[in-house]
Design a protein around this motif. Structure first.
Motif, PDB file in Angstrom:
ATOM      1  N   TYR A  59     -20.587 -77.516  41.832  1.00 20.80           N
ATOM      2  CA  TYR A  59     -20.603 -77.459  40.378  1.00 20.80           C
ATOM      3  C   TYR A  59     -19.792 -76.295  39.818  1.00 20.80           C
ATOM      4  CZ  TYR A  59     -24.331 -80.756  41.347  1.00 20.80           C
ATOM      5  OH  TYR A  59     -25.042 -81.818  41.827  1.00 20.80           O
TER       6      TYR A  59
ATOM      7  N   ARG B 260     -22.044 -73.319  44.645  1.00 21.77           N
ATOM      8  CA  ARG B 260     -23.237 -73.774  43.936  1.00 21.77           C
ATOM      9  C   ARG B 260     -23.177 -75.293  43.901  1.00 21.77           C
ATOM     10  NH1 ARG B 260     -21.890 -69.811  39.781  1.00 21.77           N
ATOM     11  NH2 ARG B 260     -21.557 -71.521  38.296  1.00 21.77           N
ATOM     12  N   GLY B 261     -24.098 -75.921  44.590  1.00 20.16           N
ATOM     13  CA  GLY B 261     -24.053 -77.374  44.594  1.00 20.16           C
ATOM     14  C   GLY B 261     -24.837 -77.973  45.737  1.00 20.16           C
TER      15      GLY B 261
ATOM     16  N   VAL C  48     -27.914 -74.526  33.888  1.00 16.52           N
ATOM     17  CA  VAL C  48     -27.864 -75.268  35.145  1.00 16.52           C
ATOM     18  C   VAL C  48     -27.783 -76.775  34.927  1.00 16.52           C
ATOM     19  CG1 VAL C  48     -29.237 -75.914  37.166  1.00 16.52           C
ATOM     20  CG2 VAL C  48     -28.974 -73.501  36.558  1.00 16.52           C
TER      21      VAL C  48
ATOM     22  N   HIS D 255     -24.801 -79.580  36.127  1.00 14.48           N
ATOM     23  CA  HIS D 255     -25.027 -80.642  37.105  1.00 14.48           C
ATOM     24  C   HIS D 255     -24.644 -82.022  36.569  1.00 14.48           C
ATOM     25  CE1 HIS D 255     -27.451 -78.645  40.436  1.00 14.48           C
ATOM     26  NE2 HIS D 255     -27.126 -77.661  39.607  1.00 14.48           N
TER      27      HIS D 255
ATOM     28  N   ARG E 252     -28.523 -86.513  41.694  1.00 18.31           N
ATOM     29  CA  ARG E 252     -28.463 -85.057  41.677  1.00 18.31           C
ATOM     30  C   ARG E 252     -29.793 -84.470  41.185  1.00 18.31           C
ATOM     31  NH1 ARG E 252     -22.739 -84.178  38.393  1.00 18.31           N
ATOM     32  NH2 ARG E 252     -21.344 -85.302  39.858  1.00 18.31           N
TER      33      ARG E 252
ATOM     34  N   PRO F 263     -31.023 -81.289  39.625  1.00 17.31           N
ATOM     35  CA  PRO F 263     -30.629 -79.971  39.101  1.00 17.31           C
ATOM     36  C   PRO F 263     -31.699 -78.902  39.245  1.00 17.31           C
ATOM     37  CG  PRO F 263     -30.972 -81.553  37.319  1.00 17.31           C
ATOM     38  CD  PRO F 263     -30.984 -82.330  38.587  1.00 17.31           C
TER      39      PRO F 263
ATOM     40  N   ASP G 134     -31.063 -76.433  42.039  1.00 16.92           N
ATOM     41  CA  ASP G 134     -29.986 -75.445  42.038  1.00 16.92           C
ATOM     42  C   ASP G 134     -30.563 -74.151  42.626  1.00 16.92           C
ATOM     43  OD1 ASP G 134     -28.519 -73.072  40.776  1.00 16.92           O
ATOM     44  OD2 ASP G 134     -27.212 -74.734  40.183  1.00 16.92           O
TER      45      ASP G 134
END
Length: 579
Positions: free
Chosen positions: A75, A113-114, A237, A241, A474, A476, A479
């Motif tokens: 991300y 980050r991901g 965040v 995402h 996903r 989020p 994270d």
């Protein structure tokens, strides 16, 4: 989201083998397929196009001596790209990852980050580097062979190299945990790379190294400060995402986590799976949230599938036993969502981070009585009463392990064959490995959930159910910045003193942002009517037990009463072995 696979070693494999391994992952990436071959390594990739839909994002991607096959989303890739002085030929996070590895080597994972699982082959050094994201959102399996090492996003690809024998210990573990605990699989010699770990294969040697362990010391005790910081973090965040060059939606149930996720986006598209069974139907509550937030809302309804339909789907999804009856619903809503979007955000992780499970409350209010211990020895173990008394007679680690297990240790001794219930075996080894004696009870429970149930059961279910329909899901709330923040909160900000109410901080944060009464709704879920099925068709369960006994898995004891998830565990195991 994609499928990755590959092999490295000497002498080289027939490229046709890698082509077959890659083709088995087409459901993970139906938009493109690529193969890289060389004298010492072959890499395969199936692409679900999310960012930069052009051919410039084709994989495996080559940069000088480096070849990358990658599954996931980074991300912060645009932020990282600005820090790299190099010519770029695409707008994909794949190319950024390659340059990042060229600059930082194995340390590149610390900048990401991901969610991700990827492999990089260094053609000059003959070195394979494999990495998995911090929480285990994306899967990666590996298999060492006599002449090298193979890896893949799913077990089915590695089975193309030959089907190894089943691991007896893994079957025993499955009846404790409802999944096969990392690093094991049900197949001897095939392993999962743990979350937050890297693997290096070089010169015939394999090295596995952790790269992230979050701090768990609670630092924040002030509710106002916690809510303000959480609000600001979620506001950054969750939109991050949602980056994509394809349609994005949100799975919206009747709970807090998905509603909160949708609330931090600007009128997103939301998708709900309703049930034709009234007491299991969350569609009215989700519809109310959607109207309140002004989302573009889609809903579909389904009844329960037949028992055979649900059971047949399990081996195809997971390639090994996993007893989460909610997998069918996740697969169904993913199929529905794929008609509208390519990416769906979900609220997974909220219960683990913010202490939302009933077992968290039970652990916080444990009261040991000697009478429960005595009664537990007198009541038949394979009953609801026997299981409950055994749990009530335990404290600390033993209690939370029993609350989190499918079959308790006493029940396993009663049902497992002598071959699998070997003397001296520690049924709770995986829980024990991640238990922290230095933490308070609720912190201990949360740490254990984040390192066991979350990656091995919940995230496995979500990944396979979504990818079966070429849908990228996903979470989020997972994270790693949110995880680190949640772990810094004192448990008193998350669970009431009497243990009855969890997610206190989320309830306070969202009370004025969601429809009145929404936060007071009981948790419903979308599990299957297993007990009703077995009552109406007892021969299915009876025949499954007979086959498991003939396979020397169980003793075939008299079973007076089992919980629905215990019945499902045995049915799934039978279907995996004999389906």
């Amino acid at each position: 989201m994609c499928g990755i696979t590959g092999w490295a070693g000497d002498p080289p494999k027939d490229p046709a083998v890698i082509e077959k391994m890659t083709a088995l992952l087409d459901h993970r990436g139906p938009d493109d397929r690529g193969i890289f071959t060389s004298p010492s390594a072959h890499l395969g990739h199936t692409r679900l196009s999310i960012l930069d839909l052009s051919d410039a994002g084709h994989q495996p991607m080559v940069l000088d001596d480096l070849v990358l096959t990658y599954n996931g989303e980074i991300y912060n890739f645009r932020e990282l790209r600005e820090q790299i002085e190099a010519p770029f030929h695409s707008d994909s996070d794949t190319e950024v990852l390659l340059h990042l590895y060229r600059i930082h080597g194995d340390e590149c994972v610390k900048y990401l980050r991901g969610m991700f699982a990827f492999a990089i082959w260094d053609t000059r050094r003959h070195r394979l580097f494999v990495a998995r994201d911090r929480l285990g959102i994306k899967p990666i399996f590996y298999r060492k062979t006599t002449d090298g090492i193979a890896f893949a996003s799913e077990l089915k690809s590695l089975l193309e190299l030959g089907r190894p024998p089943l691991e007896d210990g893994a079957i025993s573990d499955y009846l404790t945990y409802r999944y096969i605990p990392t690093p094991n699989t049900v197949f001897s010699g095939i392993h999962k790379l743990p979350p937050a770990h890297t693997l290096v294969w070089e010169g015939g040697r394999t090295t596995i190294t952790p790269y992230w362990t979050p701090s768990v010391l609670p630092q924040i005790t002030d509710a106002g400060q916690a809510i303000e910081e959480l609000d600001e973090l979620l506001g950054r965040v969750i939109p991050e995402h949602s980056i994509a060059d394809v349609p994005v939606g949100v799975f919206l149930s009747g709970g807090i986590d998905s509603a909160m996720t949708a609330s931090y986006l600007d009128k997103p598209l939301t998708i709900t799976l309703g049930s034709e069974v009234p007491h299991r139907n969350e569609a009215p509550a989700a519809r109310q949230v959607a109207q309140h937030l002004g989302t573009r809302h889609f809903e579909d309804f389904t009844g329960a599938p037949s028992l055979d339909t649900a059971l047949d789907a399990m081996p195809r999804l997971f390639d090994e036993p996993l007893a989460d009856s909610g997998a069918w619903a996740t697969s169904t809503v993913s199929k529905i969502a794929r008609r509208h979007v390519t990416v769906a955000l979900t609220g997974e992780g909220g219960d683990e981070l913010f202490l939302g499970y009933k077992r968290h409350g039970l652990q916080a209010t444990q009261r040991l009585t000697a009478l429960n211990r005595i009664l537990a020895r007198l009541v038949p173990p394979l009953t609801d009463t026997g299981r409950s008394l055994e749990r009530r007679g335990l404290t600390g680690f033993e209690r939370y392990a029993a609350l989190s297990s499918s079959f308790t240790r006493r029940q396993k001794r009663a049902i497992l064959s002598p071959r699998l219930s070997g003397e001296g075996k520690d049924d709770l080894w995986y829980f024990r490995q991640h238990w922290r004696e230095d933490l308070e009870p609720l912190q201990q429970a949360r740490w254990l959930d984040l390192h066991t149930y979350l990656p091995d059961a919940l995230l496995t279910k979500v990944d396979r159910a979504g990818m079966a329909h070429s849908l990228e899901i996903r979470p989020p709330l997972l994270d790693h910045r949110l995880v680190e923040f949640a772990l810094s909160l004192h448990p008193g900000l998350l669970r009431s003193a009497d243990g009855a109410t969890g997610k206190l901080i989320l309830r306070t944060l969202m009370k004025d942002r969601l429809p009145a009464g929404h936060l007071d709704r009981p948790k419903i879920g979308f599990n299957l009517p297993i007990r009703r099925w077995v009552r109406s068709r007892p021969e299915i369960f009876r025949n499954a037990l007979d086959r498991l006994a003939q396979a020397d898995i169980i003793r075939r004891p008299k079973i007076n009463h089992l919980g629905g998830e215990q019945i499902w565990s045995l049915l799934v195991l039978d279907r995996f072995l004999h389906g």
